[in-house]
Design a protein around this motif. Sequence first.
Motif, PDB file in Angstrom:
ATOM      1  N   THR A  31       0.828  -1.202   0.000  1.00 15.64           N
ATOM      2  CA  THR A  31       0.000   0.000   0.000  1.00 15.64           C
ATOM      3  C   THR A  31       0.862   1.252   0.000  1.00 15.64           C
ATOM      4  O   THR A  31       0.589   2.203  -0.731  1.00 15.64           O
ATOM      5  CB  THR A  31      -0.938  -0.008   1.218  1.00 15.64           C
ATOM      6  N   ASP A  95      -2.860   7.305   4.283  1.00 10.55           N
ATOM      7  CA  ASP A  95      -3.806   6.208   4.526  1.00 10.55           C
ATOM      8  C   ASP A  95      -5.262   6.667   4.480  1.00 10.55           C
ATOM      9  O   ASP A  95      -6.094   6.210   5.263  1.00 10.55           O
ATOM     10  CB  ASP A  95      -3.497   5.500   5.847  1.00 10.55           C
ATOM     11  N   ARG A 100      -7.575   5.338  -1.464  1.00  8.62           N
ATOM     12  CA  ARG A 100      -7.523   3.919  -1.836  1.00  8.62           C
ATOM     13  C   ARG A 100      -8.483   3.643  -2.982  1.00  8.62           C
ATOM     14  O   ARG A 100      -8.141   2.983  -3.958  1.00  8.62           O
ATOM     15  CB  ARG A 100      -7.857   3.058  -0.622  1.00  8.62           C
ATOM     16  N   LEU A 139      -3.823  -2.227  -3.493  1.00  9.12           N
ATOM     17  CA  LEU A 139      -4.913  -1.434  -2.927  1.00  9.12           C
ATOM     18  C   LEU A 139      -6.184  -2.244  -2.704  1.00  9.12           C
ATOM     19  O   LEU A 139      -7.009  -1.884  -1.869  1.00  9.12           O
ATOM     20  CB  LEU A 139      -5.206  -0.225  -3.819  1.00  9.12           C
ATOM     21  N   HIS A 142      -5.320  -5.175   0.562  1.00  6.12           N
ATOM     22  CA  HIS A 142      -5.121  -4.694   1.935  1.00  6.12           C
ATOM     23  C   HIS A 142      -6.417  -4.139   2.501  1.00  6.12           C
ATOM     24  O   HIS A 142      -7.068  -3.325   1.871  1.00  6.12           O
ATOM     25  CB  HIS A 142      -4.048  -3.600   1.950  1.00  6.12           C
TER      26      HIS A 142
END
Length: 150
Positions: A31, A95, A100, A139, A142
Amino acid sequence: MTQQPTTPQHLPPDAHAGAKGATSPWVAGGTVFAGVVLLVDGLLNILKGISAIASDDIYAHINNYVYRFNLTGWGWVLVIIGLIAVITGLGLLTDALWARVLGVFMAALSLVANFLWLPHLPLWAIISIALDTWVIWALTAHRSPRSAAL
């Protein structure tokens, strides 16, 4: 009386090997790698786009290619895709969940764009397609505990 195994308190729950649903270090590191790849790929797309806008003579002209396009117009597309990819890469490094989702979309869009760019820069396009595939995997594989609760 059997004693329950205890886990160290300083490690997050998903860091314990053998824990159900534990995140693989490859996936977690993937990631971060995906964020860096989108950031760098976005910057490179901006530079490729600027060079295509500045001069059509830099890249090879392909006459009989099914997906032939105006290189100046394509340069603007690359600049826009690059800007969005840079923002998405920065979001992934923090994050952010929106990054994402947008990262998967941007990697898929970049993969298609590099396929269309294939005759102009074949080696770089193939490398970019491989990196975009890795980004999509990283992506989507995770799931952090925070995003699993959403």
